[in-house]
Design a protein around this motif. Structure first.
Motif, PDB file in Angstrom:
ATOM      1  N   PRO A 335     -50.909  20.822  32.746  1.00  0.00           N
ATOM      2  CA  PRO A 335     -52.075  21.567  32.273  1.00  0.00           C
ATOM      3  C   PRO A 335     -52.760  20.928  31.065  1.00  0.00           C
ATOM      4  CG  PRO A 335     -50.322  23.092  32.826  1.00  0.00           C
ATOM      5  CD  PRO A 335     -49.735  21.714  32.913  1.00  0.00           C
ATOM      6  N   VAL A 336     -52.010  20.230  30.210  1.00  0.00           N
ATOM      7  CA  VAL A 336     -52.626  19.553  29.064  1.00  0.00           C
ATOM      8  C   VAL A 336     -53.588  18.474  29.550  1.00  0.00           C
ATOM      9  CG1 VAL A 336     -52.186  18.125  27.031  1.00  0.00           C
ATOM     10  CG2 VAL A 336     -50.669  20.048  27.549  1.00  0.00           C
ATOM     11  N   ILE A 337     -53.162  17.708  30.531  1.00  0.00           N
ATOM     12  CA  ILE A 337     -54.025  16.647  31.066  1.00  0.00           C
ATOM     13  C   ILE A 337     -55.242  17.251  31.755  1.00  0.00           C
ATOM     14  CG2 ILE A 337     -54.133  14.738  32.708  1.00  0.00           C
ATOM     15  CD1 ILE A 337     -51.200  14.249  32.212  1.00  0.00           C
ATOM     16  N   LEU A 338     -55.032  18.319  32.518  1.00  0.00           N
ATOM     17  CA  LEU A 338     -56.150  18.946  33.214  1.00  0.00           C
ATOM     18  C   LEU A 338     -57.171  19.492  32.215  1.00  0.00           C
ATOM     19  CD1 LEU A 338     -57.304  19.722  35.942  1.00  0.00           C
ATOM     20  CD2 LEU A 338     -56.053  21.875  35.813  1.00  0.00           C
ATOM     21  N   VAL A 544     -55.188  23.671  21.990  1.00  0.00           N
ATOM     22  CA  VAL A 544     -53.844  24.237  21.822  1.00  0.00           C
ATOM     23  C   VAL A 544     -53.903  25.762  21.905  1.00  0.00           C
ATOM     24  CG1 VAL A 544     -51.914  24.502  20.212  1.00  0.00           C
ATOM     25  CG2 VAL A 544     -53.021  22.264  20.489  1.00  0.00           C
ATOM     26  N   ILE A 545     -54.891  26.374  21.257  1.00  0.00           N
ATOM     27  CA  ILE A 545     -55.058  27.837  21.339  1.00  0.00           C
ATOM     28  C   ILE A 545     -55.245  28.267  22.788  1.00  0.00           C
ATOM     29  CG2 ILE A 545     -56.570  29.764  20.736  1.00  0.00           C
ATOM     30  CD1 ILE A 545     -57.242  28.254  18.144  1.00  0.00           C
ATOM     31  N   PHE A 546     -56.116  27.555  23.489  1.00  0.00           N
ATOM     32  CA  PHE A 546     -56.431  27.873  24.883  1.00  0.00           C
ATOM     33  C   PHE A 546     -55.165  27.856  25.737  1.00  0.00           C
ATOM     34  CE2 PHE A 546     -57.880  27.128  29.153  1.00  0.00           C
ATOM     35  CZ  PHE A 546     -59.124  27.725  29.245  1.00  0.00           C
ATOM     36  N   LEU A 547     -54.393  26.786  25.642  1.00  0.00           N
ATOM     37  CA  LEU A 547     -53.204  26.643  26.483  1.00  0.00           C
ATOM     38  C   LEU A 547     -52.097  27.612  26.077  1.00  0.00           C
ATOM     39  CD1 LEU A 547     -53.228  22.757  26.688  1.00  0.00           C
ATOM     40  CD2 LEU A 547     -53.700  24.337  28.564  1.00  0.00           C
ATOM     41  N   ALA A 548     -51.941  27.861  24.768  1.00  0.00           N
ATOM     42  CA  ALA A 548     -50.925  28.809  24.307  1.00  0.00           C
ATOM     43  C   ALA A 548     -51.226  30.217  24.812  1.00  0.00           C
ATOM     44  CB  ALA A 548     -50.835  28.792  22.785  1.00  0.00           C
ATOM     45  N   ASN A 549     -52.497  30.593  24.826  1.00  0.00           N
ATOM     46  CA  ASN A 549     -52.871  31.908  25.346  1.00  0.00           C
ATOM     47  C   ASN A 549     -52.598  32.021  26.836  1.00  0.00           C
ATOM     48  OD1 ASN A 549     -54.451  34.016  23.529  1.00  0.00           O
ATOM     49  ND2 ASN A 549     -54.919  31.992  22.728  1.00  0.00           N
ATOM     50  N   LEU A 550     -52.873  30.957  27.575  1.00  0.00           N
ATOM     51  CA  LEU A 550     -52.581  30.996  29.005  1.00  0.00           C
ATOM     52  C   LEU A 550     -51.078  31.086  29.248  1.00  0.00           C
ATOM     53  CD1 LEU A 550     -55.121  28.440  30.536  1.00  0.00           C
ATOM     54  CD2 LEU A 550     -55.323  30.913  30.294  1.00  0.00           C
ATOM     55  N   GLU A 551     -50.302  30.430  28.396  1.00  0.00           N
ATOM     56  CA  GLU A 551     -48.848  30.526  28.483  1.00  0.00           C
ATOM     57  C   GLU A 551     -48.401  31.976  28.321  1.00  0.00           C
ATOM     58  OE1 GLU A 551     -45.014  28.658  26.062  1.00  0.00           O
ATOM     59  OE2 GLU A 551     -46.887  27.546  26.154  1.00  0.00           O
ATOM     60  N   LEU A 552     -49.030  32.680  27.393  1.00  0.00           N
ATOM     61  CA  LEU A 552     -48.718  34.089  27.180  1.00  0.00           C
ATOM     62  C   LEU A 552     -49.202  34.943  28.348  1.00  0.00           C
ATOM     63  CD1 LEU A 552     -47.559  36.151  25.168  1.00  0.00           C
ATOM     64  CD2 LEU A 552     -49.814  36.265  24.105  1.00  0.00           C
TER      65      LEU A 552
END
Length: 612
Positions: A335-338, A544-552
């Motif tokens: 997901p980081v690469i995407l 980082v905020i975007f991906l951390a929120n999706l993780e949650l």
């Protein structure tokens, strides 16, 4: 989430498809590796290797999409799976399949028009192959996808013929561009309903783009033409390579070896088994990309261990469900690469290497918070610990040495500057194949390895064809200045960056629970990135905020992906899981707020390394 119809039994042409896709995937691995190995020896390389790699990635996207259609693995927002078997569910499947077939058929025609236009340019790949021949994979694969959607729309011929008739009618309608603008919103409503009933997200996004261009009198080729904006991304080939790396590990016995090592490392602590589960799940998710593989692959292994150690059923279920999304920010997470690929086409770029560095501390914070909660539960419950034994730690570390070295090697190789991200991804896949085939013997070319590579191609195809379709819809939205209008509205009603970030947390949490993570990145990132730029949010911190929120969002009721997977894996009712994951949701929510409002956590490492 994927389409719910079971895949058809394996047939001879299925084996041909599998073999072709595996060959294309291995070509995508070898092309960058030849450049890497040849660089110290006078720059030996494959002539036009980058151009060939683009076309190979194009083939992976569309042939993988064809394979995903066969397996029912396309990403969906399906609610039809919640319906009981009966006429209503069959009707929903017929509507979803008919619309999906119609959209794929029109996209195939548009892709053919693109191929014909490119044929007139007479471009040639190194080796003398005309470019347009390599591009024929787009219309051919999309046409076959349309036929497969029609076939899967019903279990019997009358329904399949009805689906084909709908697809043919819509195909004929596509030649009337601009002459039936009054149909725009009714057609859009049908596409959205079909998406809710099980039509893949890529057909919904591609269908909406076709409809909106249709109403503006623009040829349907405008949507497939946007694919080239995607294929030109230099980091895109890393997606199929790292996906395959994760699946090779998932299909092997790597999970058992890693569990043994982390248990030897943490088992002596109060709550040590819970700490072990958080650590091993985070490491596994790093390679499988938050696609739910962690819960499926590790759930049956670590859940009984937690119960045997005396942890309650509720805590054990909650921990396994929550830990299934940890590690999403660590390299080489897909997901980081995407996100980097999608955000790179907007106003603020977010290079994957900087995102990985920025995500280290935030990712560790989330893992540590879950581990600390496990320790607290262990201490409060007076659970037994296993004695620490240097001998067992050494033996388990030796047994898992190859898997433990993989993330270290990936980070070291990439940060050394000797290889690009794509070359690093190719090296990681080759390493995983060599380890699990030659060194451990878990997978062989006859047993396990082809299955792992084929399954990775299914996910790759589903993600890349979704991304390709999203490019068309994004192009229309940009042409209509929708992001600009959204930006103006937000700036009018929200003046504080802190309030903007809080609103972003809430929106991403809710939408992240409804959308599958790859869909969420592709759909939401193009809208969020310019908003972040307007409020002066650092693009890396925003990522980082975007991906951390999706993780949650994986844990957020009622439809977070991990909740569905755990419900299926452990045969538990969803309301029961909601109660069990609530403490973890609150703990990780605190972590996400800290990540959001303490940018030094994301940017501090970059500043220390002189990248900011």
């Amino acid at each position: 989430m994927s389409t719910g119809t079971p895949a058809a039994p394996s047939r001879p042409w299925h084996r041909v498809e599998d073999a072709l896709l595996v060959a294309v995937l291995l070509a995508a691995m070898l092309l960058p590796l030849i450049d890497t190995v040849g660089r110290p020896f006078g720059g030996f390389h494959v002539p036009g290797g980058s151009a060939w790699l683009q076309k190979v990635t194009l083939a992976l996207a569309f042939l993988g999409g064809l394979l995903a259609t066969r397996a029912g693995a396309h990403l969906t927002l399906s609610t039809a799976e919640l319906m009981a078997e009966g006429p209503r569910r069959r009707a929903a499947s017929l509507l979803a399949g008919s619309v999906a077939a119609a959209v794929a058929a029109v996209l195939a025609w548009g892709a053919w028009q693109v191929v014909l236009a490119n044929r007139t340019e007479a471009k040639v790949l190194p080796g003398g192959v005309p470019v347009w021949i390599a591009e024929c994979v787009m219309p051919l694969a999309l046409a076959l996808i349309a036929l497969r959607f029609a076939w899967r729309a019903a279990a019997h011929w009358p329904g399949r013929l009805a689906a084909l008739a709908v697809a043919g009618g819509v195909f004929a309608l596509s030649f009337l561009a601009g002459s039936a603008a009054s149909l725009t919103w009714p057609l859009a409503a049908i596409v959205l309903v079909a998406a809710l009933l099980g039509a893949p997200v890529f057909t919904a996004m591609g269908g909406l783009a076709l409809i909106f261009f249709f109403s503006a009198g623009v040829p349907v080729a405008a949507v497939p033409a946007e694919i080239y904006r995607l294929i030109e991304s230099p980091t895109l080939p890393a997606i199929p390579l790292l996906t395959a790396c994760g699946y090779v590990l998932a299909e092997s016995h790597a999970s058992s070896r890693l569990v043994r090592f982390f248990r030897a490392l943490f088992g002596w602590m109060p709550g040590g088994v819970a700490v072990m589960v958080a650590a091993v799940c985070a490491l596994f998710t790093t390679f499988t990309g938050g696609s739910g593989v962690t819960i499926i692959a590790l759930g049956g292994l670590v859940y009984p261990m937690l119960r045997e150690e005396g942890y309650s059923e509720g805590f054990s279920l909650g921990l396994v469900t929550a830990a299934g999304s940890l590690g999403l920010l660590f390299p080489p997470s897909l997901p980081v690469i995407l996100y980097s690929v999608v955000a790179g086409s907007r106003e603020m770029s977010a290079p994957a290497d900087e995102l990985y560095l920025a995500g280290l501390l935030p990712g560790l914070l989330l893992v540590v918070l879950v581990a600390l909660y496990g320790i607290w539960v262990g201490v409060r419950g007076g659970l037994k610990r296993q004695p620490f034994a240097w001998g067992e730690l050494a033996r388990s570390a030796w047994a898992a040495k190859w898997e433990l070295l993989l993330p270290v090697g990936v980070v070291a190789l990439f940060q050394s500057g000797l290889t690009s991200l794509v070359e690093t991804a190719a090296a990681a896949l080759l390493y995983a194949i060599v380890v699990e085939w030659w060194l451990t013997g878990d997978l062989t070319p006859r047993r396990g390895l082809p299955k792992a590579l084929v399954k990775s191609c299914e996910l790759t195809g589903a993600v890349l064809i979704l991304l390709a379709s999203a490019m068309g819809l994004t192009s229309y939205l940009v042409d209509q200045q929708i992001p600009d209008a959204l930006l103006a509205w937000v700036q009018t009603h929200v003046t504080s960056p802190l309030v903007f970030l809080l609103a972003l947390n809430v929106i991403l949490l809710i939408l992240g629970s409804v959308l599958e993570i790859y869909s969420a990145i592709i759909i939401l990132a193009p809208l969020v990135v310019p908003l972040g730029a307007a409020f002066g949010i650092d693009p890396i911190h925003l990522g980082v905020i975007f991906l951390a929120n999706l993780e949650l969002g994986f844990l957020f009721p009622p439809v977070g992906l991990n909740l569905f997977l755990s419900s299926s894996r452990f045969d538990k009712r969803l309301p029961e899981l909601y109660r069990h994951v609530l403490p973890f949701l609150l703990i990780l929510g605190i972590g996400v707020l800290l990540i959001t409002y303490l940018p030094v956590m994301s940017l501090g490492v970059l500043e220390m390394l002189g990248k900011r």
